[in-house]
Motif scaffolding. Structure first.
Motif, short mmCIF file in Angstrom:
data_model
loop_
_atom_site.label_atom_id
_atom_site.label_comp_id
_atom_site.label_asym_id
_atom_site.label_seq_id
_atom_site.Cartn_x
_atom_site.Cartn_y
_atom_site.Cartn_z
N GLU A 68 49.22 88.42 84.48
CA GLU A 68 50.00 87.21 84.70
C GLU A 68 49.58 86.07 83.77
O GLU A 68 50.39 85.23 83.39
CB GLU A 68 49.86 86.76 86.17
N ASP A 69 48.31 86.04 83.37
CA ASP A 69 47.83 84.94 82.51
C ASP A 69 48.19 85.15 81.04
O ASP A 69 47.83 84.33 80.18
CB ASP A 69 46.31 84.77 82.65
N GLY A 70 48.89 86.24 80.71
CA GLY A 70 49.30 86.49 79.33
C GLY A 70 48.42 87.47 78.59
O GLY A 70 48.71 87.84 77.45
N LEU A 71 47.32 87.91 79.24
CA LEU A 71 46.45 88.91 78.63
C LEU A 71 47.09 90.29 78.77
O LEU A 71 47.54 90.66 79.84
CB LEU A 71 45.08 88.88 79.31
N CYS A 72 47.12 91.02 77.66
CA CYS A 72 47.68 92.38 77.69
C CYS A 72 46.58 93.37 77.35
O CYS A 72 45.87 93.21 76.35
CB CYS A 72 48.82 92.49 76.67
N GLU A 73 46.42 94.38 78.19
CA GLU A 73 45.51 95.47 77.86
C GLU A 73 46.33 96.51 77.11
O GLU A 73 47.20 97.16 77.65
CB GLU A 73 44.90 96.09 79.12
N VAL A 74 46.06 96.61 75.81
CA VAL A 74 46.86 97.46 74.93
C VAL A 74 46.39 98.91 75.02
O VAL A 74 47.19 99.85 75.09
CB VAL A 74 46.76 96.97 73.46
N ALA A 75 45.10 99.09 74.99
CA ALA A 75 44.48 100.42 75.05
C ALA A 75 43.09 100.20 75.65
O ALA A 75 42.64 99.06 75.79
CB ALA A 75 44.39 101.03 73.65
N PRO A 76 42.40 101.25 76.06
CA PRO A 76 41.06 101.06 76.61
C PRO A 76 40.17 100.26 75.64
O PRO A 76 39.98 100.65 74.49
CB PRO A 76 40.54 102.49 76.79
N GLY A 77 39.70 99.10 76.09
CA GLY A 77 38.82 98.27 75.26
C GLY A 77 39.55 97.42 74.23
O GLY A 77 38.90 96.77 73.41
#
Length: 818
Positions: free
Chosen positions: A55-64
């Motif tokens: 929700e804060d705009g952080l995207c987890e693209v891939a592990p790490g």
């Protein structure tokens, strides 16, 4: 296929076990069940390569690997002079150099067709219960024609996504917030504004690409009840990456991603401009991955060593064959020179190396429509000696490299230096498209509509400047009409020294107040209301105004003496005291004179005697009660016939009347728009000039938007007050300027040589608009066969024709069609 983790929203706090809460939760569970049922297939969702969008705009693209995105505003790069372009280019190169090899930068430039129905819904003039709907309909028709023609139906948006490696989400958040602050600062130094995106906005952008034309209805709380991830809300109904080897379908759209395969060493920085001028939904993605400087240096040295060995081999072959060993293949010699030059740049010129992939995604309803767009993209490349090529069997990876996850999945890149990578600078030309704004014309560079809302500026005060015939009165009238047609609660007050605005007043049902020595219309300068003061005693402020007026009339070179100021001050207070305590009629200058005569000091009688010409004599036009409709929403103060003896006094009194309206309107929640034509006339008298400057300075706080209009820029700028007013105005319309005026304005407003060109020998209605930080070259070619044109035209025949036709209509006569 790509895998991803599921997201879960934070648990909501328990707020009790009331029946209403249980019903609400049951409703949400039912909705979650329905969402699961309607969600796209798992295989379709898995084609979206990111793992989680928070929700804060952080995207987890891939592990790490995590990313964040910012929206950047455009700047006038293409119309800046060479020095300014060079400065922006250098700052952009520094921005790229600021990333290390653990980061990736993704630039997205998006062309989207405007939804014309939605655009008209946001900006059109809504019908109201008055007599002006015919004008609103005509304004809407003109606006719709403009947005449907040329490039005006395109929206151009620009974004930067950056990634970082981190062990967990919290560490990623800390490092990315730090990086985000640097990105925002870097773009601010280039003159651009960078605005961070939250998770919902990033999903909306992905949704616009994947499901064009749809509106994303989503709340993160929904995930708790549906058990789904954000993939389910943005994925199309289906993907078919086997549609063709170089294109795919998503829902009912056909799409294709191209990559920039070949381009010359000296590529133009106009490539992006030409691509974004294509009338189609396009998305450009530039993937930039920094190479570690030490590895980069070793890589170049290794390649140089290989080429030197190749050179030695070629020389040995030549000697054995009896040829001159210094004659080498041209491409080898050139490559060696390039390697040597590159090493020199990396060592001495702060040049780094980047792996760059340039992608363009197009989509259409049919293969044929897509073919036409793809050909336009390739043609734009050919104009710059560039070749766009297909990505066969890599369309799924290419799609995810275009979407703003911040990762490149295409195994194709080209190694470039900092300056070579920076040539793909995302800036072209500024746009001004406030959804709540008024239409001022068309952007000369992009051909998009220019819509601006002065109410949103920090200081919406404005000036409209241009030589005779440049179109300044027309531009002023267009804004006046638009204000009243859009907002029934706004009021428009006009000081008209040349009798140019009568047609506007008549069209809007306004009041024209002719102010002159023999006029039957009267304005009372002693008029006061309880809101007149700046949140303080109104009598104090009104007394100060009366003192200024008496100083102008009686003060001479040295001004009023202390004794005279004291007597006038006392007389004012006593006069208003009777009015407020005894509820008598509004006091006039006659009452002030009588109070002065009643004072024990003889000087009071002398002051009354000297004021006699303005109270009982030939100049007594301002000694009566107000007898005009001063409360009309549109008032034109016609001061054309004010004689020399009354001009300064009349201007001062009109300004005070306007201040009365401003203070009254603020407490009623109304906006006051003020227009002063030939504003240099106000500034020619010290008292009027100072009063006008005070009004101008205080206007924003009181909900007023003053606008000065003049063709005599050189005369205007002789006034220090005028220069300060111009410097503090965030809205300026510059039309065609005379040479001397142009030089002064260019210096004062810091215009570039190219920007100055837009106000040099410009056609009527063409020029520059300055609105806050935006500088927009605009053109306003208004259709002539319209009622609105006849109202706004400054040509006498058009004005007379409109007024006579309106009078005939009001008298019950027939009016022929246009």
């Amino acid at each position: 296929m790509f895998t991803r983790t599921e997201e879960r929203s934070k648990n909501t706090k328990k707020t009790g076990h009331s029946k209403a809460l249980k019903l609400l939760q049951r409703h949400k569970k039912e909705r979650g069940k329905q969402e699961r049922k309607n969600a796209p297939s798992r295989a379709t969702q898995d084609s979206l390569a990111y793992r989680a969008m928070y929700e804060d705009g952080l995207c987890e693209v891939a592990p790490g690997v995590f990313s964040k995105s910012v929206a950047i505003s455009d700047i006038n790069y293409q119309i800046s002079d060479r020095d300014h372009q060079s400065d922006i280019f250098s700052k952009y190169a520094e921005f790229l150099n600021g990333f290390d090899s653990e980061s990736t930068v993704q630039i997205n430039i998006i062309n989207r067709r405007k939804d014309i129905r939605q655009f008209m819904q946001e900006t059109s003039f809504k019908h109201r219960p008055d007599d002006l709907n015919a004008l609103r309909d005509e304004m809407n028709h003109i606006m719709r024609e403009r947005v449907e023609s040329g490039n005006t139906s395109l929206l151009k948006e620009k974004y930067v996504t950056f990634t970082q490696h981190a062990d967990d989400r919290q560490r990623a958040k800390t490092s990315l917030n730090q990086l985000q602050a640097n990105v925002v600062t870097s773009f601010h130094q280039m003159g651009s504004t960078a605005r961070p995106l939250n998770g919902l906005r990033r999903l909306q952008l992905a949704n616009a690409t994947l499901r064009p034309g749809s509106v994303l209805h989503f709340d993160y709380d929904d995930l708790k009840y549906s058990g789904l991830t954000t993939h389910s809300v943005i994925a199309p109904t289906s993907f078919n990456f086997k549609h063709a080897k170089n294109r795919f379908t998503m829902g009912d759209q056909v799409a294709q991603v191209l990559y920039l395969r070949d381009y010359p060493p000296e590529i133009s920085d106009r490539l992006i401009t030409d691509l974004t001028d294509i009338m189609a939904d396009l998305e450009i993605a530039i993937q930039i991955h920094p190479i570690d400087p030490v590895k980069g240096m070793k890589m170049v040295q290794t390649k140089k060593g290989f080429m030197q060995k190749q050179k030695a081999d070629e020389q040995q072959k030549a000697m054995k064959a009896g040829y001159d060993p210094d004659i080498l293949p041209e491409n080898l010699t050139h490559s060696l020179d390039e390697a040597e030059d590159l090493l020199q740049q990396m060592q001495d010129d702060n040049q780094q190396l980047f792996d760059v992939t340039f992608l363009v995604m197009a989509q259409g309803k049919t293969d044929q429509q897509l073919d036409e767009i793809i050909e336009q993209v390739k043609a734009a490349g050919r104009r710059h000696s560039c070749e766009f090529a297909n990505l066969d069997y890599l369309q799924e990876q290419a799609l995810n490299s275009v979407l703003m996850w911040g990762q490149n999945y295409v195994p194709v890149s080209r190694t470039l230096t900092t300056s070579a990578a920076a040539i793909f600078i995302p800036f072209t030309a500024q746009e001004l498209s406030d959804s709540s704004g008024l239409v001022y014309g068309v952007n000369q560079v992009t051909q998009n509509l220019v819509t601006a809302d002065r109410r949103n500026l920090k200081a919406g005060n404005g000036m409209i400047l241009g030589r005779p015939g440049a179109g300044k009165s027309f531009a002023s009238k267009q804004e006046m009409l638009s204000v009243r047609l859009r907002d029934a609660d706004s009021e428009v007050l006009i000081i008209d020294p040349e009798r140019e605005y009568s047609a506007v007043a008549q069209a809007l049902g306004g009041e024209v107040i002719p102010i002159s020595q023999g006029a039957a219309a009267h304005i009372n300068p002693m008029e006061i209301n309880e809101d007149y003061g700046d949140d303080e005693d109104p009598v104090i402020f009104k007394t100060d105004f009366i003192l200024s007026m008496c100083d102008m009339l009686l003060g001479g070179k040295n001004g009023l003496s202390a004794e005279r100021r004291t007597l006038i001050d006392r007389a004012c207070r006593l006069t208003y005291q009777r009015y407020f305590e005894q509820h008598t009629a509004m006091p006039t200058m006659v009452d002030l004179s009588n109070t002065l005569k009643q004072q024990p000091e003889e000087e009071g009688k002398q002051i009354a005697l000297e004021l006699e010409p303005y109270i009982e004599g030939s100049l007594s036009v301002f000694a009566h009660q107000t007898n005009v409709d001063n409360d009309n929403s549109v008032v034109v103060y016609d001061v054309k016939d004010l004689g020399k003896n009354l001009r300064s006094m009349g201007m001062l009194i009109v300004l005070d009347q306007i201040w009365n309206r401003i203070t009254k309107n603020r407490n009623s929640g109304k906006r006051t728009w003020i227009y002063v034509d030939e504003m240099q006339l106000l500034l020619s008298n010290e008292f009027a000039s100072n009063y006008f400057f005070e009004l101008w300075s205080r206007a924003r706080k009181w909900g007023a938007l003053p606008t000065g209009i003049t063709q005599n820029v050189e005369t205007l700028l002789l006034s220090d007050n005028a220069r300060r007013m111009l410097s503090n105005s965030e809205f300026v319309l510059l039309l065609d300027q005379a040479a001397n005026d142009r030089d002064q304005l260019t210096e004062m407003l810091h215009l570039s040589e190219q920007e100055e060109g837009y106000i040099t020998n410009a056609d009527s209605g063409h020029g520059l608009m300055i609105a806050g930080d935006a500088v927009i070259p605009f053109e306003n070619d208004f259709p002539k066969k319209t009622k609105l044109y006849k109202i706004m035209s400054t040509k006498p025949e058009d004005m007379e024709q409109y007024i006579s036709r309106k009078k005939l209509h009001e008298d019950g006569g027939e009016v022929s069609g246009e």
